[in-house]
Motif scaffolding. Structure first.
Motif, PDB file in Angstrom:
ATOM      1  N   ASN A 201      33.117 -45.870  -3.479  1.00  0.00           N
ATOM      2  CA  ASN A 201      31.939 -45.150  -3.983  1.00  0.00           C
ATOM      3  C   ASN A 201      31.929 -45.094  -5.512  1.00  0.00           C
ATOM      4  OD1 ASN A 201      31.097 -44.597  -1.366  1.00  0.00           O
ATOM      5  ND2 ASN A 201      32.005 -42.554  -1.321  1.00  0.00           N
TER       6      ASN A 201
ATOM      7  N   ASP B  95      22.209 -49.279  -8.200  1.00  0.00           N
ATOM      8  CA  ASP B  95      21.276 -48.191  -8.490  1.00  0.00           C
ATOM      9  C   ASP B  95      21.614 -46.994  -7.604  1.00  0.00           C
ATOM     10  OD1 ASP B  95      19.373 -48.207  -5.950  1.00  0.00           O
ATOM     11  OD2 ASP B  95      19.723 -50.294  -6.519  1.00  0.00           O
ATOM     12  N   PHE B  96      21.046 -45.838  -7.950  1.00  0.00           N
ATOM     13  CA  PHE B  96      21.382 -44.594  -7.262  1.00  0.00           C
ATOM     14  C   PHE B  96      21.099 -44.669  -5.764  1.00  0.00           C
ATOM     15  CE2 PHE B  96      19.889 -40.210  -6.013  1.00  0.00           C
ATOM     16  CZ  PHE B  96      21.149 -39.666  -5.881  1.00  0.00           C
ATOM     17  N   GLU B  97      19.958 -45.233  -5.396  1.00  0.00           N
ATOM     18  CA  GLU B  97      19.586 -45.268  -3.979  1.00  0.00           C
ATOM     19  C   GLU B  97      20.569 -46.093  -3.163  1.00  0.00           C
ATOM     20  OE1 GLU B  97      15.786 -46.528  -1.124  1.00  0.00           O
ATOM     21  OE2 GLU B  97      15.647 -46.678  -3.300  1.00  0.00           O
ATOM     22  N   THR B  98      20.940 -47.259  -3.667  1.00  0.00           N
ATOM     23  CA  THR B  98      21.883 -48.120  -2.943  1.00  0.00           C
ATOM     24  C   THR B  98      23.254 -47.459  -2.836  1.00  0.00           C
ATOM     25  OG1 THR B  98      20.745 -50.095  -3.757  1.00  0.00           O
ATOM     26  CG2 THR B  98      22.976 -50.395  -2.916  1.00  0.00           C
TER      27      THR B  98
ATOM     28  N   ARG C 254      23.985 -44.316  -3.026  1.00  0.00           N
ATOM     29  CA  ARG C 254      23.870 -43.129  -2.167  1.00  0.00           C
ATOM     30  C   ARG C 254      23.877 -43.514  -0.702  1.00  0.00           C
ATOM     31  NH1 ARG C 254      18.343 -41.009  -3.031  1.00  0.00           N
ATOM     32  NH2 ARG C 254      17.923 -42.489  -1.346  1.00  0.00           N
ATOM     33  N   ASP C 255      23.174 -44.593  -0.357  1.00  0.00           N
ATOM     34  CA  ASP C 255      23.126 -45.035   1.037  1.00  0.00           C
ATOM     35  C   ASP C 255      24.491 -45.516   1.517  1.00  0.00           C
ATOM     36  OD1 ASP C 255      20.468 -44.406   1.154  1.00  0.00           O
ATOM     37  OD2 ASP C 255      19.734 -46.482   1.057  1.00  0.00           O
ATOM     38  N   HIS C 256      25.236 -46.209   0.646  1.00  0.00           N
ATOM     39  CA  HIS C 256      26.575 -46.659   1.020  1.00  0.00           C
ATOM     40  C   HIS C 256      27.522 -45.469   1.188  1.00  0.00           C
ATOM     41  CE1 HIS C 256      26.042 -51.009  -0.715  1.00  0.00           C
ATOM     42  NE2 HIS C 256      25.182 -50.719   0.251  1.00  0.00           N
ATOM     43  N   GLU C 257      27.365 -44.454   0.345  1.00  0.00           N
ATOM     44  CA  GLU C 257      28.152 -43.220   0.499  1.00  0.00           C
ATOM     45  C   GLU C 257      27.943 -42.619   1.883  1.00  0.00           C
ATOM     46  OE1 GLU C 257      28.959 -40.835  -3.664  1.00  0.00           O
ATOM     47  OE2 GLU C 257      27.106 -40.459  -2.584  1.00  0.00           O
TER      48      GLU C 257
END
Length: 276
Positions: free
Chosen positions: A229, A237-240, A242-245
């Motif tokens: 992470n 980017d933040f969205e990608t 965040r989704d991996h988190e």
């Protein structure tokens, strides 16, 4: 009772011992301020890979013998004593050779998926500084200092030092430190975020080992995913990111370590993690 296992590194210029699931890797050329050499460097690459892949090891602690962490490359070897065979290599071969050596040293160290700590008893210079920065956490003795060093020998840097330095201290300070090659004392290193903490010289090894032991006893899979992470925070980017988190956290909810942590919290005891 704590036991310590000594690992044969193939050279007395590098020491390695396993204690309480911590691999203590010691650069052992104190007479040369632990400068890299044709014996030390290959052994260090091997130990990083071996300890990084060993499931019984929970954390790596890299330090230097005597009063230095690592003085970087062998400057004397850049002069009249340069390896003639290397001098005669074609340009492209020289580049490929350095790229491979970098990949197997700082590249491999950054890629280790368990906590890594550098304990700096003294100077970390040039490639030695890059090795320290490739670790997750740096703890410096009060008398330690760093220097990029490359400008002093009219070189531009290697082992990823510019990338690592920029991400730790920012563009402006990284440029200052690279261009000047100035010595930076431990307190300023802490102030600019280059080291995590500064401790008295006589407490360095004890405090760094205590931290490494604590991390080695932690939830291995969770720490691995945390590193993923944190690495992705610099890449995506933040969205990608965040989704991996989210995906990694859901995976961890099914692990035995998560169940053990919850039960230990309920029982008001220390958890016993197994890495499963």
């Amino acid at each position: 009772m704590t036991t310590e296992t000594t690992i044969d590194t193939g050279t007395n210029e590098l020491l390695c011992a396993i204690r309480d699931r911590v691999a203590i890797i010691t650069l052992n050329r104190p007479e040369a301020r632990n400068a890299l050499s044709d014996n030390l460097t290959p052994a260090l690459r091997t130990m990083i890979r071996t300890c990084g892949e060993d499931p019984t090891i929970g954390a790596l602690l890299i330090t230097g013998a005597g009063q230095a962490f690592c003085a970087g490359g062998n400057v004397k070897g850049m002069g009249a004593h340069r390896d003639k065979a290397k001098l005669e290599m074609p340009f492209d071969t020289k580049v490929a050779d350095l790229q491979e050596r970098q990949r197997l040293l700082t590249g491999a160290l950054v890629a280790v998926r368990k906590p890594t700590i550098a304990a700096l008893p003294g100077p970390a210079v040039g490639a030695g500084l890059a090795i320290a920065m490739a670790c997750d956490i740096r703890i410096a003795a009060q008398s330690a200092f760093i220097s990029t060093g490359y400008a002093r020998v009219a070189l531009s840097g290697d082992y990823g030092i510019a990338w690592l330095l920029t991400r730790l201290v920012g563009t402006s300070r990284a440029r200052e430190l690279m261009f000047t090659g100035d010595k930076v004392d431990a307190n300023r290193c802490e102030a600019i975020g280059l080291v995590n903490r500064v401790v008295p010289d006589d407490r360095l090894q004890a405090e760094t080992f205590a931290l490494a032991k604590s991390l080695a006893e932690g939830p291995r899979l969770a720490l691995r995913y945390m590193k993923d992470n944190l690495d992705e925070a610099l890449l995506f980017d933040f969205e990608t990111a965040r989704d991996h988190e989210a995906e990694r956290l859901i995976r961890l909810t099914t692990t035995a370590d998560h169940k053990e942590a919850v039960q230990a919290f309920i029982d008001k005891r220390k958890p016993n993690f197994t890495g499963k």
